[in-house]
Design a protein around this motif. Structure first.
Motif, PDB file in Angstrom:
ATOM      1  N   GLU A  10     -15.755   5.731   2.059  1.00  0.00           N
ATOM      2  CA  GLU A  10     -15.642   5.267   3.441  1.00  0.00           C
ATOM      3  C   GLU A  10     -14.245   5.483   4.002  1.00  0.00           C
ATOM      4  O   GLU A  10     -14.083   5.877   5.155  1.00  0.00           O
ATOM      5  N   LEU A  11     -13.222   5.204   3.203  1.00  0.00           N
ATOM      6  CA  LEU A  11     -11.857   5.353   3.702  1.00  0.00           C
ATOM      7  C   LEU A  11     -11.431   6.814   3.764  1.00  0.00           C
ATOM      8  O   LEU A  11     -10.782   7.247   4.699  1.00  0.00           O
ATOM      9  N   TRP A  12     -11.765   7.584   2.716  1.00  0.00           N
ATOM     10  CA  TRP A  12     -11.344   8.993   2.647  1.00  0.00           C
ATOM     11  C   TRP A  12     -12.552   9.878   2.338  1.00  0.00           C
ATOM     12  O   TRP A  12     -12.733  10.332   1.201  1.00  0.00           O
TER      13      TRP A  12
ATOM     14  N   VAL B 234      -4.620   5.590   7.875  1.00  0.00           N
ATOM     15  CA  VAL B 234      -5.983   5.995   7.519  1.00  0.00           C
ATOM     16  C   VAL B 234      -6.818   6.264   8.770  1.00  0.00           C
ATOM     17  O   VAL B 234      -7.033   5.359   9.583  1.00  0.00           O
ATOM     18  N   PRO B 235      -7.293   7.496   8.953  1.00  0.00           N
ATOM     19  CA  PRO B 235      -8.082   7.844  10.144  1.00  0.00           C
ATOM     20  C   PRO B 235      -9.319   6.972  10.312  1.00  0.00           C
ATOM     21  O   PRO B 235      -9.650   6.567  11.430  1.00  0.00           O
ATOM     22  N   THR B 236     -10.021   6.681   9.212  1.00  0.00           N
ATOM     23  CA  THR B 236     -11.266   5.923   9.304  1.00  0.00           C
ATOM     24  C   THR B 236     -11.041   4.450   9.608  1.00  0.00           C
ATOM     25  O   THR B 236     -11.999   3.719   9.859  1.00  0.00           O
TER      26      THR B 236
ATOM     27  N   GLU C 279      -4.822  16.388   7.733  1.00  0.00           N
ATOM     28  CA  GLU C 279      -5.159  14.982   7.484  1.00  0.00           C
ATOM     29  C   GLU C 279      -4.309  14.407   6.353  1.00  0.00           C
ATOM     30  O   GLU C 279      -3.805  13.285   6.445  1.00  0.00           O
ATOM     31  N   GLY C 280      -4.136  15.189   5.294  1.00  0.00           N
ATOM     32  CA  GLY C 280      -3.317  14.724   4.186  1.00  0.00           C
ATOM     33  C   GLY C 280      -1.886  14.482   4.612  1.00  0.00           C
ATOM     34  O   GLY C 280      -1.262  13.478   4.238  1.00  0.00           O
ATOM     35  N   ARG C 281      -1.362  15.391   5.408  1.00  0.00           N
ATOM     36  CA  ARG C 281       0.025  15.253   5.869  1.00  0.00           C
ATOM     37  C   ARG C 281       0.184  14.036   6.776  1.00  0.00           C
ATOM     38  O   ARG C 281       1.193  13.329   6.709  1.00  0.00           O
ATOM     39  N   ALA C 282      -0.819  13.777   7.628  1.00  0.00           N
ATOM     40  CA  ALA C 282      -0.729  12.642   8.541  1.00  0.00           C
ATOM     41  C   ALA C 282      -0.962  11.318   7.820  1.00  0.00           C
ATOM     42  O   ALA C 282      -0.519  10.267   8.297  1.00  0.00           O
ATOM     43  N   THR C 283      -1.631  11.358   6.694  1.00  0.00           N
ATOM     44  CA  THR C 283      -1.958  10.123   5.973  1.00  0.00           C
ATOM     45  C   THR C 283      -0.733   9.511   5.317  1.00  0.00           C
ATOM     46  O   THR C 283      -0.484   8.308   5.426  1.00  0.00           O
ATOM     47  N   TYR C 284       0.045  10.343   4.616  1.00  0.00           N
ATOM     48  CA  TYR C 284       1.176   9.823   3.850  1.00  0.00           C
ATOM     49  C   TYR C 284       2.412   9.640   4.726  1.00  0.00           C
ATOM     50  O   TYR C 284       2.863  10.582   5.371  1.00  0.00           O
ATOM     51  N   HIS C 285       2.976   8.441   4.729  1.00  0.00           N
ATOM     52  CA  HIS C 285       4.293   8.257   5.326  1.00  0.00           C
ATOM     53  C   HIS C 285       5.309   8.912   4.382  1.00  0.00           C
ATOM     54  O   HIS C 285       5.117   8.930   3.172  1.00  0.00           O
ATOM     55  N   ASP C 286       6.412   9.434   4.932  1.00  0.00           N
ATOM     56  CA  ASP C 286       7.406  10.158   4.110  1.00  0.00           C
ATOM     57  C   ASP C 286       6.714  11.250   3.309  1.00  0.00           C
ATOM     58  O   ASP C 286       6.847  11.343   2.092  1.00  0.00           O
ATOM     59  N   TRP C 287       5.968  12.100   4.027  1.00  0.00           N
ATOM     60  CA  TRP C 287       5.153  13.115   3.362  1.00  0.00           C
ATOM     61  C   TRP C 287       5.980  13.979   2.409  1.00  0.00           C
ATOM     62  O   TRP C 287       5.505  14.328   1.320  1.00  0.00           O
ATOM     63  N   HIS C 288       7.204  14.355   2.783  1.00  0.00           N
ATOM     64  CA  HIS C 288       8.006  15.228   1.925  1.00  0.00           C
ATOM     65  C   HIS C 288       8.296  14.583   0.576  1.00  0.00           C
ATOM     66  O   HIS C 288       8.355  15.269  -0.449  1.00  0.00           O
TER      67      HIS C 288
END
Length: 458
Positions: free
Chosen positions: A148-150, A237-239, A169-178
């Motif tokens: 449901e979440l991912w 989380v988009p969902t 989506e993966g990049r937008a999900t994580y804060h401090d992606w780098h």
């Protein structure tokens, strides 16, 4: 127990005898690895010189091992000894664990079958999102909360690192992606040291290095990390309507599938102070980003801070995922009046089948996991809506999305109308803010709001 030290002048004759004493005071058989080796040898009907020859050591050295000396055989010696003694799988494991400290078990080729006991354990982690991946981070199984979440985990060939490092989506999900990307790259480097000749791993590394940012990290960072157990991080989380939550990652290795990772994500709502220097467990935020090893950390406040999330709905939903024989049986899970969503199925993910259930007010998401096995997950309409690509839709997809959106609203007409007004107001305000920012970005640099203006709002 009686311990007797014994030495002689030779380099290979230092040993320690450990004897078991029976109640009558008579010494019994040797204990420890030497006793185990002696028992294996006798069961095989071999004499000491034959076994010593298989190991490539002297008879004297071998004799001292059976008497209690503690050797460390090489992997090649272990394989030779296992062959000559005719050891079974469990005995081979014991032999290799004692001498080399790792498993003899060879990772399975192709898609692995997930034991029902592991699926039961996964379902028991509700409402915490949980998944099982192989050694290359390919998703093998997941529970209801994870789907449901991912929902990307339900896509064909779903892979955690490929999703995190190559998708928007993966990049937008994580804060401090780098920072996360750096840790993922370190995990890939660690995997190279253990099974670098694996074609699937090589393909994964090739795919993620197509991202210029990942390629730069690959070239500039050469540290290693084995896993993310105990990491605490923020995710949007988009969902959940792009809400930010704080996640604690727990990684375990099931004995029945030791080359796989059983991952449970406990999560709480992120605190209001997004720039807080402390994470959900009271530790320094993002401390994991600089770790090149996996030290044990005591988390005294863990039980106090980690609470069950709001995933437990008032409505009683089944927590276990179903597996049925064909897509028709999967669609039947939507109950009477189920509505197929073929256009959205094609848009959301290849090889999936979506069926709207008006009576249950959810969507049956089915994926063919293996020939004759369709995994079924019942998700909320919002989960599917979040996966629909934004942009112009063809008439069939638009009609299906409209039906889906109506089901996501409250059932009573007045309540639905009230919710629509609320959403339109929120979206209007959001659009106004975006247009203002867009206008500011088009202005010359000296007229744009600076970082100090943003900081003053905190």
């Amino acid at each position: 127990m009686v311990a007797q030290m014994r030495t002689d002048g030779s380099n290979d004759a230092v040993g320690k005898e450990v004897l078991a004493v029976r109640p009558d005071g008579v010494a019994g058989q040797y204990m420890g690895f030497g006793a185990m080796l002696k028992r294996w040898r006798k069961a095989a009907g071999l004499i000491q010189p034959t076994t010593a020859k298989a190991l490539g050591i002297s008879v004297r050295t071998y004799r001292n091992i059976e008497r209690g000396a503690t050797p460390r055989f090489t992997r090649a010696q272990c394989e030779s000894l296992a062959e000559v003694l005719g050891l079974d799988q469990e005995e081979r494991h014991a032999l290799l664990l004692h001498n080399v400290g790792t498993y003899l078990r060879t990772p399975a080729e192709g898609r692995q079958e997930v034991p029902s006991a592991l699926r039961l354990l996964m379902d028991g982690q509700m409402p915490s999102p949980t998944y099982l991946s192989d050694r290359n981070w390919n998703i093998l199984a997941y529970n209801q909360a994870m789907a449901e979440l991912w929902p990307w985990v339900m896509e064909p060939r779903a892979n955690l690192i490929r999703w995190a490092l190559t998708t928007a989506e993966g990049r937008a999900t994580y804060h401090d992606w780098h920072k996360h990307a750096t840790v993922f790259v370190r995990m890939l480097r660690f995997a190279l040291t253990t099974h670098g000749d694996d074609a699937d791993l090589q393909e994964l590394i090739k795919d993620v290095r197509r991202n210029p940012d990942v390629q730069h990290i690959w070239e500039s960072d050469d540290d290693l990390v084995e896993h993310r157990d105990g990491h605490v991080f923020l995710a949007t989380v988009p969902t959940l309507g792009w809400r930010t939550i704080e996640i604690v990652s727990h990684v375990a290795y099931p004995a029945i599938m030791p080359d796989c990772k059983f991952v449970v994500m406990t999560w709480v709502e992120a605190e209001a102070e997004s720039d807080s220097q402390r994470d959900a467990l009271g530790g320094v935020r993002n401390a994991w980003a600089n770790e090149t090893h996996n030290a044990q950390h005591e988390r005294d406040r863990a039980q106090e801070r980690i609470a069950e999330a709001e995933r437990r709905r008032a409505a009683k939903v089944a927590t276990a995922r179903l597996v049925v024989e064909n897509p028709d049986k999967a669609a039947a899970q939507a109950g009477k009046g189920g509505i197929p969503l073929p256009a959205l199925s094609r848009l959301v993910a290849s090889d999936c089948q979506l069926t709207l259930s008006p009576t249950q007010r959810n969507v049956v998401w089915a994926v063919e996991e293996a020939p004759g096995e369709w995994g079924v997950t019942k998700v909320s309409p919002a989960t599917v809506i979040a996966r629909v690509p934004r942009g112009a839709l063809q008439a069939e997809a638009r009609a299906e999305l409209k039906a889906l959106t109506r089901l996501a609203l409250p059932g009573p007409r007045d309540a639905a109308a009230s919710r629509i007004e609320q959403l339109l107001g929120e979206l209007h305000e959001e659009q106004c803010l975006l247009r203002e920012i867009q206008a500011e970005l088009s202005e010359p640099d000296h007229l744009r709001p600076g970082c100090e203006d943003v900081a003053s709002l905190r």
